[in-house]
Design a protein around this motif. Structure first.
Motif, short mmCIF file in Angstrom:
data_model
loop_
_atom_site.label_atom_id
_atom_site.label_comp_id
_atom_site.label_asym_id
_atom_site.label_seq_id
_atom_site.Cartn_x
_atom_site.Cartn_y
_atom_site.Cartn_z
N LYS A 90 0.84 -1.20 0.00
CA LYS A 90 0.00 0.00 0.00
C LYS A 90 0.87 1.24 0.00
N CYS A 91 0.24 2.34 -0.44
CA CYS A 91 0.94 3.61 -0.50
C CYS A 91 -0.09 4.74 -0.54
N ARG A 92 0.22 5.82 0.12
CA ARG A 92 -0.62 7.03 0.07
C ARG A 92 0.02 7.98 -0.95
N ASN A 105 2.09 18.60 -8.72
CA ASN A 105 2.96 18.16 -7.64
C ASN A 105 2.54 16.75 -7.24
N ILE A 106 3.52 15.84 -7.14
CA ILE A 106 3.24 14.45 -6.79
C ILE A 106 4.19 14.04 -5.68
N SER A 107 3.64 13.42 -4.63
CA SER A 107 4.47 12.89 -3.56
C SER A 107 3.78 11.67 -2.97
N THR A 108 4.51 10.91 -2.17
CA THR A 108 3.94 9.71 -1.53
C THR A 108 4.29 9.72 -0.05
N SER A 109 3.55 8.92 0.69
CA SER A 109 3.81 8.76 2.12
C SER A 109 3.12 7.49 2.61
N ASP A 110 3.45 7.10 3.81
CA ASP A 110 2.74 6.02 4.51
C ASP A 110 2.54 4.77 3.66
N GLY A 111 3.61 4.11 3.31
CA GLY A 111 3.46 2.86 2.58
C GLY A 111 4.78 2.18 2.32
N ASN A 112 4.70 1.08 1.56
CA ASN A 112 5.87 0.33 1.16
C ASN A 112 6.74 1.22 0.25
N LYS A 113 8.00 1.35 0.61
CA LYS A 113 8.89 2.29 -0.08
C LYS A 113 8.97 2.00 -1.58
N GLU A 114 9.19 0.74 -1.95
CA GLU A 114 9.33 0.39 -3.37
C GLU A 114 8.02 0.61 -4.12
N TYR A 115 6.91 0.22 -3.50
CA TYR A 115 5.60 0.41 -4.14
C TYR A 115 5.32 1.91 -4.31
N CYS A 116 5.62 2.70 -3.29
CA CYS A 116 5.42 4.15 -3.38
C CYS A 116 6.24 4.75 -4.51
N GLU A 117 7.48 4.28 -4.68
CA GLU A 117 8.31 4.78 -5.78
C GLU A 117 7.70 4.42 -7.13
N ALA A 118 7.19 3.19 -7.24
CA ALA A 118 6.57 2.75 -8.50
C ALA A 118 5.29 3.54 -8.77
#
Length: 149
Positions: A90-92, A105-118
Protein backbone atom coordinates in the motif's frame (compact mmCIF):
# COMPACT_ATOMS: atom_id res chain seq x y z
CA UNK A 1 -35.59 45.02 61.24
CA UNK A 2 -36.20 46.66 57.90
CA UNK A 3 -32.60 46.09 56.77
CA UNK A 4 -32.94 42.37 57.49
CA UNK A 5 -36.27 42.23 55.60
CA UNK A 6 -34.70 44.03 52.64
CA UNK A 7 -31.77 41.63 52.66
CA UNK A 8 -34.08 38.59 52.75
CA UNK A 9 -36.11 40.01 49.86
CA UNK A 10 -32.99 40.53 47.76
CA UNK A 11 -31.84 36.99 48.56
CA UNK A 12 -35.19 35.56 47.40
CA UNK A 13 -34.97 37.51 44.13
CA UNK A 14 -31.43 36.20 43.59
CA UNK A 15 -32.62 32.64 44.15
CA UNK A 16 -35.44 33.14 41.63
CA UNK A 17 -32.95 34.51 39.09
CA UNK A 18 -30.70 31.48 39.63
CA UNK A 19 -33.66 29.15 39.11
CA UNK A 20 -34.54 30.97 35.87
CA UNK A 21 -30.95 30.75 34.60
CA UNK A 22 -30.85 27.03 35.43
CA UNK A 23 -34.12 26.42 33.56
CA UNK A 24 -32.86 28.32 30.49
CA UNK A 25 -29.59 26.38 30.53
CA UNK A 26 -31.39 23.02 30.82
CA UNK A 27 -33.78 23.91 27.99
CA UNK A 28 -30.85 24.94 25.77
CA UNK A 29 -28.97 21.74 26.64
CA UNK A 30 -31.93 19.47 25.85
CA UNK A 31 -32.61 21.31 22.57
CA UNK A 32 -28.97 20.93 21.47
CA UNK A 33 -29.07 17.21 22.26
CA UNK A 34 -32.20 16.78 20.18
CA UNK A 35 -30.80 18.59 17.13
CA UNK A 36 -27.14 17.59 17.51
CA UNK A 37 -27.70 14.15 16.00
CA UNK A 38 -29.25 15.38 12.78
CA UNK A 39 -26.73 15.34 9.90
CA UNK A 40 -26.49 18.68 8.15
CA UNK A 41 -26.34 18.54 4.37
CA UNK A 42 -25.27 21.70 2.59
CA UNK A 43 -27.00 22.48 -0.68
CA UNK A 44 -25.34 20.76 -3.61
CA UNK A 45 -23.67 18.22 -1.32
CA UNK A 46 -23.68 14.59 -2.34
CA UNK A 47 -22.61 13.03 0.96
CA UNK A 48 -24.68 10.08 2.13
CA UNK A 49 -23.67 9.86 5.80
CA UNK A 50 -23.36 12.36 8.63
CA UNK A 51 -19.58 11.80 8.77
CA UNK A 52 -19.23 11.86 4.99
CA UNK A 53 -17.43 14.57 3.08
CA UNK A 54 -19.29 16.43 0.34
CA UNK A 55 -16.39 15.83 -2.01
CA UNK A 56 -15.36 12.40 -0.81
CA UNK A 57 -14.17 11.01 -4.17
CA UNK A 58 -14.26 7.43 -2.94
CA UNK A 59 -13.61 4.81 -5.61
CA UNK A 60 -17.13 3.40 -5.28
CA UNK A 61 -19.04 6.71 -5.24
CA UNK A 62 -21.68 6.60 -7.97
CA UNK A 63 -21.37 10.25 -8.93
CA UNK A 64 -18.97 12.60 -10.72
CA UNK A 65 -16.51 12.43 -7.81
CA UNK A 66 -16.33 8.64 -7.99
CA UNK A 67 -15.98 8.72 -11.79
CA UNK A 68 -13.05 11.16 -11.47
CA UNK A 69 -11.39 9.10 -8.72
CA UNK A 70 -11.66 5.88 -10.74
CA UNK A 71 -10.29 7.62 -13.86
CA UNK A 72 -7.28 8.88 -11.88
CA UNK A 73 -6.67 5.41 -10.44
CA UNK A 74 -6.98 3.83 -13.91
CA UNK A 75 -4.47 6.34 -15.37
CA UNK A 76 -1.97 5.43 -12.65
CA UNK A 77 -2.55 1.69 -12.96
CA UNK A 78 -2.07 1.89 -16.74
CA UNK A 79 1.47 3.23 -16.19
CA UNK A 80 2.38 1.09 -13.17
CA UNK A 81 5.34 -1.16 -13.94
CA UNK A 82 4.88 -4.84 -13.05
CA UNK A 83 1.60 -4.53 -11.13
CA UNK A 84 1.73 -8.22 -10.14
CA UNK A 85 4.75 -7.44 -7.93
CA UNK A 86 2.77 -5.14 -5.66
CA UNK A 87 0.06 -7.45 -4.28
CA UNK A 88 -0.57 -6.66 -0.61
CA UNK A 89 1.45 -3.43 -0.72
CA UNK A 90 0.00 0.00 0.00
CA UNK A 91 0.94 3.61 -0.50
CA UNK A 92 -0.62 7.03 0.07
CA UNK A 93 -0.29 9.18 -3.04
CA UNK A 94 -0.62 12.98 -2.90
CA UNK A 95 -1.32 14.87 -6.13
CA UNK A 96 -1.97 18.54 -6.73
CA UNK A 97 -3.90 19.00 -9.98
CA UNK A 98 -4.44 21.79 -12.47
CA UNK A 99 -8.00 22.00 -13.81
CA UNK A 100 -6.85 20.52 -17.14
CA UNK A 101 -5.79 17.33 -15.28
CA UNK A 102 -2.08 18.07 -15.27
CA UNK A 103 -0.34 16.85 -12.11
CA UNK A 104 1.49 19.87 -10.67
CA UNK A 105 2.96 18.16 -7.64
CA UNK A 106 3.24 14.45 -6.79
CA UNK A 107 4.47 12.89 -3.56
CA UNK A 108 3.94 9.71 -1.53
CA UNK A 109 3.81 8.76 2.12
CA UNK A 110 2.74 6.02 4.51
CA UNK A 111 3.46 2.86 2.58
CA UNK A 112 5.87 0.33 1.16
CA UNK A 113 8.89 2.29 -0.08
CA UNK A 114 9.33 0.39 -3.37
CA UNK A 115 5.60 0.41 -4.14
CA UNK A 116 5.42 4.15 -3.38
CA UNK A 117 8.31 4.78 -5.78
CA UNK A 118 6.57 2.75 -8.50
CA UNK A 119 3.26 4.56 -7.87
CA UNK A 120 4.95 7.98 -7.99
CA UNK A 121 6.72 7.08 -11.23
CA UNK A 122 3.44 5.85 -12.74
CA UNK A 123 1.65 9.05 -11.66
CA UNK A 124 4.39 11.17 -13.25
CA UNK A 125 3.91 9.30 -16.56
CA UNK A 126 0.10 9.19 -16.43
CA UNK A 127 -2.28 11.42 -18.35
CA UNK A 128 -5.13 12.40 -16.06
CA UNK A 129 -8.60 13.49 -17.19
CA UNK A 130 -9.46 17.17 -17.08
CA UNK A 131 -11.92 18.39 -14.46
CA UNK A 132 -15.09 19.54 -16.20
CA UNK A 133 -17.04 20.22 -13.01
CA UNK A 134 -15.73 23.11 -10.88
CA UNK A 135 -16.95 21.50 -7.63
CA UNK A 136 -15.17 18.24 -8.43
CA UNK A 137 -12.00 20.16 -9.27
CA UNK A 138 -12.20 22.13 -6.01
CA UNK A 139 -12.42 18.87 -4.06
CA UNK A 140 -9.67 17.10 -6.03
CA UNK A 141 -7.26 20.02 -6.49
CA UNK A 142 -5.10 18.73 -3.63
CA UNK A 143 -5.85 15.02 -3.36
CA UNK A 144 -4.75 12.05 -1.33
CA UNK A 145 -5.30 8.53 -2.62
CA UNK A 146 -4.78 5.36 -0.61
CA UNK A 147 -3.60 2.82 -3.17
CA UNK A 148 -3.31 -0.94 -2.68
CA UNK A 149 -1.37 -3.26 -4.93
Amino acid sequence: MTVINEFNGMREQGMKANEMITKIFMLTFVASLATGCVPLQPSGCHKTTAKGNCGSGNWDDQDEWGVQARAIRAAINAKLAEPQNWNGKKCRLHIEFAQNGEALNISTSDGNKEYCEAVKSAAQKATFPAFTNQDVYRDFQKSRFDLHG
